[in-house]
Design a protein around this motif. Structure first.
Motif, PDB file in Angstrom:
ATOM      1  N   GLY A  16       0.760  -1.238   0.000  1.00 30.50           N
ATOM      2  CA  GLY A  16       0.000   0.000   0.000  1.00 30.50           C
ATOM      3  C   GLY A  16       0.794   1.293   0.000  1.00 30.50           C
ATOM      4  O   GLY A  16       0.218   2.368  -0.097  1.00 30.50           O
ATOM      5  N   TRP A  17       2.120   1.212   0.088  1.00 32.92           N
ATOM      6  CA  TRP A  17       2.900   2.458   0.088  1.00 32.92           C
ATOM      7  C   TRP A  17       2.915   3.067  -1.309  1.00 32.92           C
ATOM      8  O   TRP A  17       2.667   2.406  -2.295  1.00 32.92           O
ATOM      9  CB  TRP A  17       4.312   2.243   0.625  1.00 32.92           C
ATOM     10  N   THR A  18       3.157   4.368  -1.366  1.00 34.81           N
ATOM     11  CA  THR A  18       3.216   5.076  -2.637  1.00 34.81           C
ATOM     12  C   THR A  18       4.616   5.618  -2.868  1.00 34.81           C
ATOM     13  O   THR A  18       5.408   5.738  -1.929  1.00 34.81           O
ATOM     14  CB  THR A  18       2.213   6.248  -2.679  1.00 34.81           C
ATOM     15  N   GLY A  19       4.893   5.940  -4.107  1.00 35.81           N
ATOM     16  CA  GLY A  19       6.204   6.473  -4.448  1.00 35.81           C
ATOM     17  C   GLY A  19       6.228   6.985  -5.870  1.00 35.81           C
ATOM     18  O   GLY A  19       5.194   7.070  -6.532  1.00 35.81           O
ATOM     19  N   THR A  20       7.420   7.303  -6.333  1.00 31.98           N
ATOM     20  CA  THR A  20       7.636   7.832  -7.672  1.00 31.98           C
ATOM     21  C   THR A  20       8.739   7.036  -8.342  1.00 31.98           C
ATOM     22  O   THR A  20       9.764   6.744  -7.725  1.00 31.98           O
ATOM     23  CB  THR A  20       8.049   9.323  -7.594  1.00 31.98           C
ATOM     24  N   VAL A  21       8.536   6.708  -9.607  1.00 25.63           N
ATOM     25  CA  VAL A  21       9.547   5.958 -10.361  1.00 25.63           C
ATOM     26  C   VAL A  21      10.797   6.827 -10.501  1.00 25.63           C
ATOM     27  O   VAL A  21      10.729   7.963 -10.961  1.00 25.63           O
ATOM     28  CB  VAL A  21       9.010   5.539 -11.744  1.00 25.63           C
ATOM     29  N   ALA A  22      11.940   6.284 -10.063  1.00 30.02           N
ATOM     30  CA  ALA A  22      13.195   7.038 -10.044  1.00 30.02           C
ATOM     31  C   ALA A  22      13.857   7.120 -11.415  1.00 30.02           C
ATOM     32  O   ALA A  22      14.496   8.112 -11.736  1.00 30.02           O
ATOM     33  CB  ALA A  22      14.157   6.433  -9.034  1.00 30.02           C
ATOM     34  N   GLU A  23      13.716   6.067 -12.205  1.00 29.73           N
ATOM     35  CA  GLU A  23      14.303   6.090 -13.553  1.00 29.73           C
ATOM     36  C   GLU A  23      13.534   5.128 -14.437  1.00 29.73           C
ATOM     37  O   GLU A  23      13.010   4.121 -13.970  1.00 29.73           O
ATOM     38  CB  GLU A  23      15.796   5.761 -13.511  1.00 29.73           C
ATOM     39  N   THR A  24      13.439   5.451 -15.707  1.00 28.61           N
ATOM     40  CA  THR A  24      12.704   4.622 -16.651  1.00 28.61           C
ATOM     41  C   THR A  24      13.467   3.318 -16.874  1.00 28.61           C
ATOM     42  O   THR A  24      14.638   3.351 -17.263  1.00 28.61           O
ATOM     43  CB  THR A  24      12.525   5.357 -17.995  1.00 28.61           C
ATOM     44  N   PRO A  25      12.819   2.167 -16.597  1.00 30.03           N
ATOM     45  CA  PRO A  25      13.518   0.884 -16.810  1.00 30.03           C
ATOM     46  C   PRO A  25      13.609   0.542 -18.295  1.00 30.03           C
ATOM     47  O   PRO A  25      12.853   1.079 -19.114  1.00 30.03           O
ATOM     48  CB  PRO A  25      12.621  -0.128 -16.071  1.00 30.03           C
ATOM     49  N   SER A  26      14.526  -0.360 -18.615  1.00 29.51           N
ATOM     50  CA  SER A  26      14.635  -0.812 -20.003  1.00 29.51           C
ATOM     51  C   SER A  26      13.376  -1.598 -20.357  1.00 29.51           C
ATOM     52  O   SER A  26      12.690  -2.121 -19.476  1.00 29.51           O
ATOM     53  CB  SER A  26      15.872  -1.687 -20.185  1.00 29.51           C
ATOM     54  N   PRO A  27      13.049  -1.715 -21.644  1.00 31.78           N
ATOM     55  CA  PRO A  27      11.841  -2.431 -22.059  1.00 31.78           C
ATOM     56  C   PRO A  27      11.825  -3.901 -21.624  1.00 31.78           C
ATOM     57  O   PRO A  27      10.754  -4.494 -21.501  1.00 31.78           O
ATOM     58  CB  PRO A  27      11.862  -2.326 -23.584  1.00 31.78           C
ATOM     59  N   LEU A  28      12.983  -4.494 -21.399  1.00 28.50           N
ATOM     60  CA  LEU A  28      13.040  -5.909 -21.011  1.00 28.50           C
ATOM     61  C   LEU A  28      13.055  -6.120 -19.497  1.00 28.50           C
ATOM     62  O   LEU A  28      12.974  -7.260 -19.037  1.00 28.50           O
ATOM     63  CB  LEU A  28      14.281  -6.558 -21.621  1.00 28.50           C
ATOM     64  N   ALA A  29      13.144  -5.057 -18.731  1.00 30.10           N
ATOM     65  CA  ALA A  29      13.232  -5.180 -17.275  1.00 30.10           C
ATOM     66  C   ALA A  29      11.898  -5.615 -16.676  1.00 30.10           C
ATOM     67  O   ALA A  29      10.830  -5.291 -17.192  1.00 30.10           O
ATOM     68  CB  ALA A  29      13.653  -3.848 -16.664  1.00 30.10           C
ATOM     69  N   ASN A  30      11.982  -6.362 -15.574  1.00 28.62           N
ATOM     70  CA  ASN A  30      10.768  -6.756 -14.862  1.00 28.62           C
ATOM     71  C   ASN A  30      10.688  -6.043 -13.510  1.00 28.62           C
ATOM     72  O   ASN A  30       9.926  -6.425 -12.648  1.00 28.62           O
ATOM     73  CB  ASN A  30      10.716  -8.272 -14.676  1.00 28.62           C
ATOM     74  N   TYR A  31      11.482  -4.998 -13.341  1.00 25.29           N
ATOM     75  CA  TYR A  31      11.498  -4.236 -12.094  1.00 25.29           C
ATOM     76  C   TYR A  31      11.689  -2.755 -12.407  1.00 25.29           C
ATOM     77  O   TYR A  31      12.031  -2.374 -13.524  1.00 25.29           O
ATOM     78  CB  TYR A  31      12.633  -4.701 -11.182  1.00 25.29           C
ATOM     79  N   ALA A  32      11.431  -1.922 -11.404  1.00 21.93           N
ATOM     80  CA  ALA A  32      11.660  -0.487 -11.517  1.00 21.93           C
ATOM     81  C   ALA A  32      12.286   0.003 -10.218  1.00 21.93           C
ATOM     82  O   ALA A  32      12.074  -0.582  -9.148  1.00 21.93           O
ATOM     83  CB  ALA A  32      10.351   0.252 -11.774  1.00 21.93           C
ATOM     84  N   TRP A  33      13.054   1.076 -10.299  1.00 23.66           N
ATOM     85  CA  TRP A  33      13.608   1.731  -9.121  1.00 23.66           C
ATOM     86  C   TRP A  33      12.602   2.789  -8.677  1.00 23.66           C
ATOM     87  O   TRP A  33      12.193   3.637  -9.464  1.00 23.66           O
ATOM     88  CB  TRP A  33      14.950   2.377  -9.432  1.00 23.66           C
ATOM     89  N   VAL A  34      12.172   2.696  -7.412  1.00 24.50           N
ATOM     90  CA  VAL A  34      11.106   3.563  -6.911  1.00 24.50           C
ATOM     91  C   VAL A  34      11.556   4.272  -5.640  1.00 24.50           C
ATOM     92  O   VAL A  34      12.093   3.641  -4.721  1.00 24.50           O
ATOM     93  CB  VAL A  34       9.830   2.737  -6.618  1.00 24.50           C
ATOM     94  N   ASN A  35      11.326   5.588  -5.592  1.00 24.11           N
ATOM     95  CA  ASN A  35      11.542   6.369  -4.368  1.00 24.11           C
ATOM     96  C   ASN A  35      10.235   6.365  -3.587  1.00 24.11           C
ATOM     97  O   ASN A  35       9.214   6.874  -4.066  1.00 24.11           O
ATOM     98  CB  ASN A  35      11.924   7.821  -4.706  1.00 24.11           C
ATOM     99  N   ARG A  36      10.261   5.763  -2.395  1.00 18.52           N
ATOM    100  CA  ARG A  36       9.049   5.735  -1.570  1.00 18.52           C
ATOM    101  C   ARG A  36       8.784   7.108  -0.974  1.00 18.52           C
ATOM    102  O   ARG A  36       9.691   7.790  -0.517  1.00 18.52           O
ATOM    103  CB  ARG A  36       9.211   4.750  -0.416  1.00 18.52           C
ATOM    104  N   ASP A  37       7.513   7.504  -0.960  1.00 21.12           N
ATOM    105  CA  ASP A  37       7.131   8.792  -0.386  1.00 21.12           C
ATOM    106  C   ASP A  37       7.383   8.837   1.121  1.00 21.12           C
ATOM    107  O   ASP A  37       7.718   9.876   1.669  1.00 21.12           O
ATOM    108  CB  ASP A  37       5.653   9.090  -0.650  1.00 21.12           C
TER     109      ASP A  37
END
Length: 56
Positions: A16-37
């Motif tokens: 349930g936590w929210t955040g903002t995507v830190a950087e656009t992942p590559s098209p093949l990635a299955n994860y993203a880097w997220v800064n939690r609010d």
């Protein structure tokens, strides 16, 4: 979520936590880097795309 871009607001599906995507992942990635609010940590967390949904 299938794709996200840097700056997208997101919510973790199970925790349930929210955040903002830190950087656009590559098209093949299955994860993203997220800064939690709610975190004072300056480093983003690696989160599976399947665990993210758009925050409204």
């Amino acid at each position: 979520m299938n794709s996200v871009i840097q700056g997208d607001p997101v919510r973790h599906r199970t925790d349930g936590w929210t955040g903002t995507v830190a950087e656009t992942p590559s098209p093949l990635a299955n994860y993203a880097w997220v800064n939690r609010d709610s975190s004072a940590d300056t480093y983003p967390d690696m989160v599976l795309l399947a665990d993210l949904e758009p925050a409204e």
